[in-house]
Motif scaffolding. Structure first.
Motif, PDB file in Angstrom:
ATOM      1  N   ALA A  90      63.745  51.515  39.448  1.00 29.15           N
ATOM      2  CA  ALA A  90      63.534  50.261  38.738  1.00 29.15           C
ATOM      3  C   ALA A  90      64.719  49.946  37.827  1.00 29.15           C
ATOM      4  O   ALA A  90      65.385  50.857  37.317  1.00 29.15           O
ATOM      5  N   PRO A  91      64.994  48.670  37.604  1.00 30.98           N
ATOM      6  CA  PRO A  91      66.050  48.297  36.653  1.00 30.98           C
ATOM      7  C   PRO A  91      65.724  48.843  35.260  1.00 30.98           C
ATOM      8  O   PRO A  91      64.570  48.818  34.827  1.00 30.98           O
ATOM      9  N   GLN A  92      66.732  49.321  34.576  1.00 26.46           N
ATOM     10  CA  GLN A  92      66.520  49.849  33.231  1.00 26.46           C
ATOM     11  C   GLN A  92      66.711  48.793  32.152  1.00 26.46           C
ATOM     12  O   GLN A  92      66.290  48.969  31.018  1.00 26.46           O
ATOM     13  N   LYS A  93      67.354  47.696  32.519  1.00 33.60           N
ATOM     14  CA  LYS A  93      67.567  46.599  31.580  1.00 33.60           C
ATOM     15  C   LYS A  93      67.303  45.282  32.293  1.00 33.60           C
ATOM     16  O   LYS A  93      67.455  45.172  33.509  1.00 33.60           O
ATOM     17  N   GLU A  94      66.906  44.283  31.540  1.00 29.01           N
ATOM     18  CA  GLU A  94      66.659  42.963  32.104  1.00 29.01           C
ATOM     19  C   GLU A  94      67.938  42.415  32.729  1.00 29.01           C
ATOM     20  O   GLU A  94      69.023  42.484  32.142  1.00 29.01           O
ATOM     21  N   GLY A  95      67.818  41.899  33.929  1.00 27.08           N
ATOM     22  CA  GLY A  95      68.967  41.344  34.629  1.00 27.08           C
ATOM     23  C   GLY A  95      69.677  42.323  35.536  1.00 27.08           C
ATOM     24  O   GLY A  95      70.518  41.926  36.348  1.00 27.08           O
ATOM     25  N   GLU A  96      69.359  43.626  35.405  1.00 19.85           N
ATOM     26  CA  GLU A  96      69.979  44.613  36.280  1.00 19.85           C
ATOM     27  C   GLU A  96      69.314  44.619  37.653  1.00 19.85           C
ATOM     28  O   GLU A  96      68.168  44.193  37.818  1.00 19.85           O
ATOM     29  N   ALA A  97      70.029  45.119  38.640  1.00 18.25           N
ATOM     30  CA  ALA A  97      69.474  45.261  39.982  1.00 18.25           C
ATOM     31  C   ALA A  97      68.684  46.554  40.093  1.00 18.25           C
ATOM     32  O   ALA A  97      69.006  47.547  39.438  1.00 18.25           O
ATOM     33  N   ALA A  98      67.641  46.521  40.909  1.00 23.85           N
ATOM     34  CA  ALA A  98      66.985  47.762  41.302  1.00 23.85           C
ATOM     35  C   ALA A  98      67.894  48.467  42.301  1.00 23.85           C
ATOM     36  O   ALA A  98      68.755  47.846  42.938  1.00 23.85           O
ATOM     37  N   ASP A 263      60.622  35.102  39.110  1.00 23.82           N
ATOM     38  CA  ASP A 263      62.046  35.416  39.185  1.00 23.82           C
ATOM     39  C   ASP A 263      62.318  36.453  40.266  1.00 23.82           C
ATOM     40  O   ASP A 263      61.620  37.478  40.361  1.00 23.82           O
ATOM     41  N   ALA A 264      63.338  36.201  41.078  1.00 20.08           N
ATOM     42  CA  ALA A 264      63.715  37.147  42.124  1.00 20.08           C
ATOM     43  C   ALA A 264      64.355  38.385  41.506  1.00 20.08           C
ATOM     44  O   ALA A 264      65.045  38.305  40.478  1.00 20.08           O
ATOM     45  N   GLN A 265      64.121  39.537  42.132  1.00 21.14           N
ATOM     46  CA  GLN A 265      64.721  40.793  41.710  1.00 21.14           C
ATOM     47  C   GLN A 265      65.822  41.175  42.692  1.00 21.14           C
ATOM     48  O   GLN A 265      65.582  41.282  43.895  1.00 21.14           O
ATOM     49  N   SER A 266      67.027  41.351  42.197  1.00 26.11           N
ATOM     50  CA  SER A 266      68.110  41.790  43.078  1.00 26.11           C
ATOM     51  C   SER A 266      68.023  43.298  43.291  1.00 26.11           C
ATOM     52  O   SER A 266      67.549  44.047  42.423  1.00 26.11           O
ATOM     53  N   VAL A 267      68.466  43.750  44.460  1.00 29.68           N
ATOM     54  CA  VAL A 267      68.474  45.170  44.784  1.00 29.68           C
ATOM     55  C   VAL A 267      69.834  45.535  45.346  1.00 29.68           C
ATOM     56  O   VAL A 267      70.528  44.695  45.932  1.00 29.68           O
ATOM     57  N   GLN A 268      70.218  46.782  45.169  1.00 29.67           N
ATOM     58  CA  GLN A 268      71.489  47.249  45.690  1.00 29.67           C
ATOM     59  C   GLN A 268      71.372  48.716  46.084  1.00 29.67           C
ATOM     60  O   GLN A 268      70.438  49.400  45.668  1.00 29.67           O
TER      61      GLN A 268
END
Length: 328
Positions: A90-98, A263-268
């Motif tokens: 999971a993202p550790q900060k708001e706006g970060e990618a999973a 809101d969409a969640q980006s992943v990488q």
């Protein structure tokens, strides 16, 4: 859809909700994530397809959980493909990618020309949720029940969590003029809104052979069947192609249910391996044990199955006797 908007939706998970039938869902598209995962290994096509499907399931499921650290999915089998393991951080900060990582182990001489899932034999599908330090991990296991990995995941949610869940996935190699052939995946996940979060069942499940439809009755059952009939009309190119945005797809499929999107969640692609973690894993061994792991060149080596990183360590610097040896 323009090239710019296509790129904007790649490697994202879009949450949505259908208020009238009391359902939630996710739309996911993976592109660079799969490239990051699969380029680490020279998998045969059947294995690549299974890893791609498992990574897509992981992205969809991981985004449904109020996750503070890690979701892991794992398939263990007696077939040619012995194991498929994935992690979603999971993202550790708001706006970060999973972050997602995945790998598989297999017996090359046992692979056949049959469909990918036929390379998986008798075994189990496992889900592990780890919320981090100070929290007891949650684990659920069910047998490999279905004809695809997505059907196994549906059976897991029905049997272990009593949550009606449906997946419609598409994945494969994409080719376009001027673009190197590469894997793409896309899918939709539908789930009846649970009464508790993240899961409502007791750990380990009930052991009953349940299907999603077995968990609903009356109006809920009618709504579930109707919405899934709509989901069944989705086409592969709508899931992974460049012409339909996920938001437009939801309107096309569920306009009468008035879908609400979030809101969409980006992943990488991302791996958490490090030299410190390797040292920690070796800290339980004595100097005698470390000696058996030492190569003829006088090194202790370790390879990360997820990302291919190669670590070379001085045997005197690892194990629980390392400090004693260093001080001599």
């Amino acid at each position: 859809m323009t090239i710019g908007s296509k790129i904007a939706w790649d490697d994202t998970v879009l949450p949505f909700q259908l208020d009238l039938p009391d359902m939630r869902g996710r739309v996911a598209r993976l592109d660079g994530v799969l490239d990051g995962i699969l380029k680490q290994h020279d998998y045969p096509p059947q294995v690549e397809a299974l890893v791609a499907e498992m990574a897509l399931l992981t992205a969809l499921i991981g985004q449904t959980i109020k996750l503070r650290w890690k979701l892991s999915l794992q398939v263990q089998s007696k077939g040619a493909v012995r194991m498929i393991a994935t992690d979603y951080y999971a993202p550790q900060k708001e706006g970060e990618a999973a972050r997602i990582r995945a790998y598989a182990t297999y017996d090359a001489d046992r692979l056949t020309d049959a469909v990918p899932f036929d390379q998986v034999g008798e075994g189990y599908f496992a889900v592990l949720i780890d919320q981090g330090e100070g929290n007891k991990p949650y684990q659920g296991i069910t047998s490999l029940d279905g004809a695809t990995l997505s059907e196994c995941a549906e059976a897991y949610f029905a049997q272990s969590e009593q949550l009606p869940t449906q997946f419609n996935l598409s994945f494969g190699k994409s080719s376009a003029p001027g673009v190197a052939e590469h894997w793409r995946a896309g899918g939709v996940m539908l789930q009846h809104i649970p009464k508790a979060s993240p899961f409502v069942a007791q750990e380990g499940g009930t052991g009953e052979d349940l299907k999603p439809a077995d968990l609903l009755a009356g109006e809920e059952s009618e709504n579930w069947n109707r919405v899934n009939m709509l989901l069944a009309t989705v086409e592969d190119l709508e899931l992974i192609g460049p012409s339909v945005a996920p938001t437009d797809l939801l309107v096309r499929l569920f306009h009468e249910e008035q879908p609400r999107i979030y809101d969409a969640q980006s992943v990488q692609f991302g791996c958490t391996c490090s030299e410190d973690r390797v040292r920690q894993s070796l800290s339980i061994y004595s100097a005698k044990d470390i000696a058996t792991m030492t190569t003829d060149e006088g090194e202790v080596t370790a390879d990360c199955q997820f990302c291919g990183a190669h670590y070379v360590l001085d045997p005197k610097s690892v194990g629980f006797e390392a400090e004693q040896l260093d001080s001599e």
